[in-house]
Design a protein around this motif. Structure first.
Motif, PDB file in Angstrom:
ATOM      1  N   PRO A   1       0.821  -1.218   0.000  1.00  0.00           N
ATOM      2  CA  PRO A   1       0.000   0.000   0.000  1.00  0.00           C
ATOM      3  C   PRO A   1       0.854   1.266   0.000  1.00  0.00           C
ATOM      4  CG  PRO A   1      -0.952  -1.617   1.469  1.00  0.00           C
ATOM      5  CD  PRO A   1       0.358  -2.190   1.020  1.00  0.00           C
ATOM      6  N   ARG A   2       0.394   2.277  -0.735  1.00  0.00           N
ATOM      7  CA  ARG A   2       1.219   3.468  -0.983  1.00  0.00           C
ATOM      8  C   ARG A   2       0.420   4.754  -0.793  1.00  0.00           C
ATOM      9  NH1 ARG A   2       2.734   7.072  -5.319  1.00  0.00           N
ATOM     10  NH2 ARG A   2       1.032   6.315  -6.614  1.00  0.00           N
ATOM     11  N   ILE A   3       1.097   5.751  -0.217  1.00  0.00           N
ATOM     12  CA  ILE A   3       0.570   7.109  -0.097  1.00  0.00           C
ATOM     13  C   ILE A   3       1.417   8.010  -1.003  1.00  0.00           C
ATOM     14  CG2 ILE A   3       0.083   9.037   1.433  1.00  0.00           C
ATOM     15  CD1 ILE A   3      -1.514   6.491   2.072  1.00  0.00           C
ATOM     16  N   GLY A   4       0.797   8.845  -1.789  1.00  0.00           N
ATOM     17  CA  GLY A   4       1.588   9.711  -2.657  1.00  0.00           C
ATOM     18  C   GLY A   4       0.726  10.513  -3.595  1.00  0.00           C
ATOM     19  N   PHE A   5       1.123  10.498  -4.845  1.00  0.00           N
ATOM     20  CA  PHE A   5       0.396  11.203  -5.893  1.00  0.00           C
ATOM     21  C   PHE A   5       0.100  10.229  -7.026  1.00  0.00           C
ATOM     22  CE2 PHE A   5       2.971  14.455  -3.783  1.00  0.00           C
ATOM     23  CZ  PHE A   5       2.009  15.396  -3.476  1.00  0.00           C
ATOM     24  N   SER A   6      -0.895  10.541  -7.825  1.00  0.00           N
ATOM     25  CA  SER A   6      -1.219   9.726  -8.990  1.00  0.00           C
ATOM     26  C   SER A   6      -0.261  10.083 -10.115  1.00  0.00           C
ATOM     27  CB  SER A   6      -2.662   9.985  -9.430  1.00  0.00           C
ATOM     28  OG  SER A   6      -2.882   9.461 -10.730  1.00  0.00           O
ATOM     29  N   GLY A   7       0.592   9.127 -10.479  1.00  0.00           N
ATOM     30  CA  GLY A   7       1.546   9.381 -11.549  1.00  0.00           C
ATOM     31  C   GLY A   7       0.866   9.724 -12.859  1.00  0.00           C
ATOM     32  N   ALA A   8      -0.207   9.011 -13.171  1.00  0.00           N
ATOM     33  CA  ALA A   8      -0.918   9.257 -14.431  1.00  0.00           C
ATOM     34  C   ALA A   8      -1.539  10.646 -14.440  1.00  0.00           C
ATOM     35  CB  ALA A   8      -1.991   8.192 -14.640  1.00  0.00           C
ATOM     36  N   GLN A   9      -2.144  11.031 -13.317  1.00  0.00           N
ATOM     37  CA  GLN A   9      -2.766  12.358 -13.245  1.00  0.00           C
ATOM     38  C   GLN A   9      -1.718  13.462 -13.339  1.00  0.00           C
ATOM     39  OE1 GLN A   9      -2.614  14.547 -10.213  1.00  0.00           O
ATOM     40  NE2 GLN A   9      -3.692  16.124 -11.377  1.00  0.00           N
ATOM     41  N   MET A  10      -0.622  13.299 -12.609  1.00  0.00           N
ATOM     42  CA  MET A  10       0.428  14.316 -12.613  1.00  0.00           C
ATOM     43  C   MET A  10       1.055  14.468 -13.990  1.00  0.00           C
ATOM     44  SD  MET A  10       2.458  14.078  -9.005  1.00  0.00           S
ATOM     45  CE  MET A  10       3.058  12.436  -9.249  1.00  0.00           C
ATOM     46  N   GLY A  11       1.426  13.328 -14.575  1.00  0.00           N
ATOM     47  CA  GLY A  11       2.036  13.378 -15.896  1.00  0.00           C
ATOM     48  C   GLY A  11       1.109  13.973 -16.931  1.00  0.00           C
ATOM     49  N   GLY A  12      -0.178  13.643 -16.819  1.00  0.00           N
ATOM     50  CA  GLY A  12      -1.154  14.190 -17.753  1.00  0.00           C
ATOM     51  C   GLY A  12      -1.232  15.703 -17.676  1.00  0.00           C
ATOM     52  N   GLU A  13      -1.202  16.242 -16.456  1.00  0.00           N
ATOM     53  CA  GLU A  13      -1.248  17.691 -16.287  1.00  0.00           C
ATOM     54  C   GLU A  13       0.004  18.352 -16.856  1.00  0.00           C
ATOM     55  OE1 GLU A  13      -3.817  19.561 -15.153  1.00  0.00           O
ATOM     56  OE2 GLU A  13      -4.905  17.673 -15.204  1.00  0.00           O
ATOM     57  N   VAL A  14       1.142  17.724 -16.645  1.00  0.00           N
ATOM     58  CA  VAL A  14       2.398  18.261 -17.181  1.00  0.00           C
ATOM     59  C   VAL A  14       2.367  18.273 -18.708  1.00  0.00           C
ATOM     60  CG1 VAL A  14       4.870  17.771 -17.451  1.00  0.00           C
ATOM     61  CG2 VAL A  14       3.814  17.686 -15.177  1.00  0.00           C
ATOM     62  N   GLY A  15       1.927  17.159 -19.295  1.00  0.00           N
ATOM     63  CA  GLY A  15       1.875  17.075 -20.753  1.00  0.00           C
ATOM     64  C   GLY A  15       0.920  18.086 -21.371  1.00  0.00           C
ATOM     65  N   LYS A  16      -0.230  18.274 -20.735  1.00  0.00           N
ATOM     66  CA  LYS A  16      -1.210  19.258 -21.232  1.00  0.00           C
ATOM     67  C   LYS A  16      -0.639  20.671 -21.183  1.00  0.00           C
ATOM     68  CE  LYS A  16      -5.262  16.649 -19.666  1.00  0.00           C
ATOM     69  NZ  LYS A  16      -6.333  16.615 -18.642  1.00  0.00           N
ATOM     70  N   ARG A  17       0.010  21.017 -20.074  1.00  0.00           N
ATOM     71  CA  ARG A  17       0.562  22.371 -19.963  1.00  0.00           C
ATOM     72  C   ARG A  17       1.700  22.562 -20.971  1.00  0.00           C
ATOM     73  NH1 ARG A  17       0.105  26.764 -16.466  1.00  0.00           N
ATOM     74  NH2 ARG A  17       1.421  28.421 -17.335  1.00  0.00           N
ATOM     75  N   ALA A  18       2.509  21.524 -21.163  1.00  0.00           N
ATOM     76  CA  ALA A  18       3.582  21.629 -22.148  1.00  0.00           C
ATOM     77  C   ALA A  18       3.016  21.857 -23.544  1.00  0.00           C
ATOM     78  CB  ALA A  18       4.430  20.360 -22.122  1.00  0.00           C
ATOM     79  N   ALA A  19       1.912  21.189 -23.860  1.00  0.00           N
ATOM     80  CA  ALA A  19       1.273  21.362 -25.169  1.00  0.00           C
ATOM     81  C   ALA A  19       0.710  22.776 -25.316  1.00  0.00           C
ATOM     82  CB  ALA A  19       0.164  20.326 -25.342  1.00  0.00           C
ATOM     83  N   GLN A  20       0.157  23.317 -24.252  1.00  0.00           N
ATOM     84  CA  GLN A  20      -0.349  24.692 -24.293  1.00  0.00           C
ATOM     85  C   GLN A  20       0.781  25.685 -24.551  1.00  0.00           C
ATOM     86  OE1 GLN A  20      -2.349  25.227 -20.537  1.00  0.00           O
ATOM     87  NE2 GLN A  20      -3.914  23.671 -20.995  1.00  0.00           N
ATOM     88  N   GLU A  21       1.894  25.487 -23.877  1.00  0.00           N
ATOM     89  CA  GLU A  21       3.044  26.374 -24.066  1.00  0.00           C
ATOM     90  C   GLU A  21       3.623  26.227 -25.478  1.00  0.00           C
ATOM     91  OE1 GLU A  21       4.127  28.649 -22.004  1.00  0.00           O
ATOM     92  OE2 GLU A  21       2.847  28.148 -20.292  1.00  0.00           O
ATOM     93  N   TYR A  22       3.617  25.007 -25.979  1.00  0.00           N
ATOM     94  CA  TYR A  22       4.115  24.737 -27.331  1.00  0.00           C
ATOM     95  C   TYR A  22       3.236  25.450 -28.370  1.00  0.00           C
ATOM     96  CZ  TYR A  22       4.958  22.002 -31.596  1.00  0.00           C
ATOM     97  OH  TYR A  22       5.229  21.620 -32.898  1.00  0.00           O
ATOM     98  N   ALA A  23       1.934  25.369 -28.191  1.00  0.00           N
ATOM     99  CA  ALA A  23       1.018  26.036 -29.117  1.00  0.00           C
ATOM    100  C   ALA A  23       1.191  27.550 -29.050  1.00  0.00           C
ATOM    101  CB  ALA A  23      -0.424  25.647 -28.787  1.00  0.00           C
ATOM    102  N   LYS A  24       1.372  28.066 -27.848  1.00  0.00           N
ATOM    103  CA  LYS A  24       1.563  29.501 -27.666  1.00  0.00           C
ATOM    104  C   LYS A  24       2.850  29.981 -28.346  1.00  0.00           C
ATOM    105  CE  LYS A  24       1.144  30.750 -23.402  1.00  0.00           C
ATOM    106  NZ  LYS A  24       1.504  31.041 -21.983  1.00  0.00           N
ATOM    107  N   ALA A  25       3.886  29.147 -28.297  1.00  0.00           N
ATOM    108  CA  ALA A  25       5.176  29.517 -28.885  1.00  0.00           C
ATOM    109  C   ALA A  25       5.140  29.496 -30.409  1.00  0.00           C
ATOM    110  CB  ALA A  25       6.263  28.572 -28.386  1.00  0.00           C
ATOM    111  N   GLY A  26       4.265  28.684 -30.993  1.00  0.00           N
ATOM    112  CA  GLY A  26       4.139  28.620 -32.443  1.00  0.00           C
ATOM    113  C   GLY A  26       5.319  27.952 -33.139  1.00  0.00           C
ATOM    114  N   TRP A  27       5.943  27.011 -32.475  1.00  0.00           N
ATOM    115  CA  TRP A  27       7.122  26.346 -33.034  1.00  0.00           C
ATOM    116  C   TRP A  27       6.749  25.340 -34.113  1.00  0.00           C
ATOM    117  CZ3 TRP A  27       9.589  24.859 -27.662  1.00  0.00           C
ATOM    118  CH2 TRP A  27      10.038  26.020 -27.035  1.00  0.00           C
ATOM    119  N   ASN A  28       7.736  25.026 -34.950  1.00  0.00           N
ATOM    120  CA  ASN A  28       7.608  24.000 -35.977  1.00  0.00           C
ATOM    121  C   ASN A  28       8.033  22.658 -35.387  1.00  0.00           C
ATOM    122  OD1 ASN A  28       8.013  22.277 -38.208  1.00  0.00           O
ATOM    123  ND2 ASN A  28       8.432  24.012 -39.557  1.00  0.00           N
TER     124      ASN A  28
END
Length: 348
Positions: free
Chosen positions: A152-179
């Protein structure tokens, strides 16, 4: 895996619990601490909290949260810094048992010692709970462990955390307008730590689903420290001379800070770096300076919440016989240079 000194409300640890189901060992034996072999305690409870990398900001916060909750509950608590020493893990577990600890909460430096830790706790009929990282009762690799064989483990949800990080990275990527053609994403993590793999996998999936373009990813194996990540990312930069823009995420703030530092040392400007941390305890130091930084955001994870929740969960088991949940998660929040202070991130 972060200084997190926000005050924890008195009842917060109890309110944070999310029960996902009780674990039962597929081998026919319940994981230590979740079965009837551990007796309730009528007198004062004594606990030992054994942490890897106990001088790391996140774990300092975790220890503070655990101590505060222990004081509130009238529990004797000893916190032990294991560093990165797997051998010390086993000896300190044995020492805690010899000193009559009623329960052990552990963050292992190396999951390979899991079966030894479990067996020692089982033999002594001492309750065992992990925080942050998983260990398996039957083998050295939690990633290949049957779900029922995970402690049994106490902590954070890895899937939830990673998902939030990936979404924010995608938002920043779209804002930057990179190729996409001259952009790379870097996923940096210690690859034998299961929860790290969960985070990175979810970040990749969320970024791919949200970015709207196929950006090539580079996996970077690190030791989860800033210097380790910096060295490995520096080699990755050298191996990819045509890349102009970089997106960096990883298991924790250490990986992202190390990656961002390596990029900046290689002459990549802050406007060509999107770092999304996980922890916010190091990211905030970049924002505190007020200077442009490649660290664009970070998911705030409060170690105090986890430490307090772990102690509360162990107390409930030993005092009233309440079974451990298979996992219990603390909340998270995305922050950036504009919002980290109001979110309660302490950056000393």
């Amino acid at each position: 895996m972060p200084t997190l000194r926000a005050r924890l409300a008195p009842a917060a640890a109890t309110a944070l619990v999310t029960v996902l189901g009780l674990s039962a060992c597929s081998s026919g034996q319940a994981p230590s601490g979740s079965s009837g072999d551990v007796r309730t305690v009528t007198g004062k409870i004594s606990l030992t909290y054994l942490q890897k990398q106990g001088d790391q900001e996140y774990f300092i916060g975790e220890a503070a949260g655990a101590k505060a909750k222990a004081a509130e509950l009238g529990v004797d608590l000893k916190v032990v810094n294991l560093g990165n020493d797997a051998n010390k893990t086993v000896s300190e577990v044995q020492s805690a048992i010899a000193q009559k600890s009623n329960g052990l909460i552990i963050v292992v430096p190396d999951p390979a010692v899991g079966p030894q830790v479990v067996q020692a706790a089982r033999d002594a009929k001492v309750a065992l709970l992990t925080s942050d990282d998983q260990i398996c009762t039957t083998g050295p690799a939690p990633a290949s462990c049957a779900k029922g064989d995970l402690v049994p483990r106490i902590g954070f949800s890895g899937a939830q955390m990673g998902g939030e990080v990936g979404k924010r990275a995608a938002q920043e990527y779209a804002k930057a307008g990179w190729n996409a053609a001259d952009t790379r994403t870097i996923s940096a993590w210690k690859q034998d730590v299961t929860v790290c793999g969960d985070r990175v996998k979810a970040a990749k999936a969320a970024f791919a689903a949200s970015a709207g373009a196929a950006v090539q990813n580079v996996d970077v194996a690190t030791d989860n420290t800033p210097t380790g990540a910096q060295d490995k990312v520096a080699a990755t930069i050298t191996a990819n001379p045509g890349v102009k823009h970089w997106v960096v995420w990883g298991c924790n703030d250490e990986n992202v800070q190390g990656g961002v530092t390596a990029l900046q040392n290689a002459g990549v400007g802050p406007n060509d770096i999107i770092g999304v941390g996980l922890g916010a305890y190091l990211a905030c130091k970049d924002w505190q300076s007020g200077k442009p930084s490649g660290m664009k955001a970070a998911l705030f994870i409060n170690g105090k919440d986890v430490g307090a929740l772990a102690v509360q969960t162990m107390y409930d088991r030993l005092k009233s016989g309440k079974d451990f949940p298979a996992e219990a998660f603390a909340p998270t929040r995305m922050v950036d240079a504009a919002s980290w202070r109001t979110a309660g991130v302490s950056c000393s």
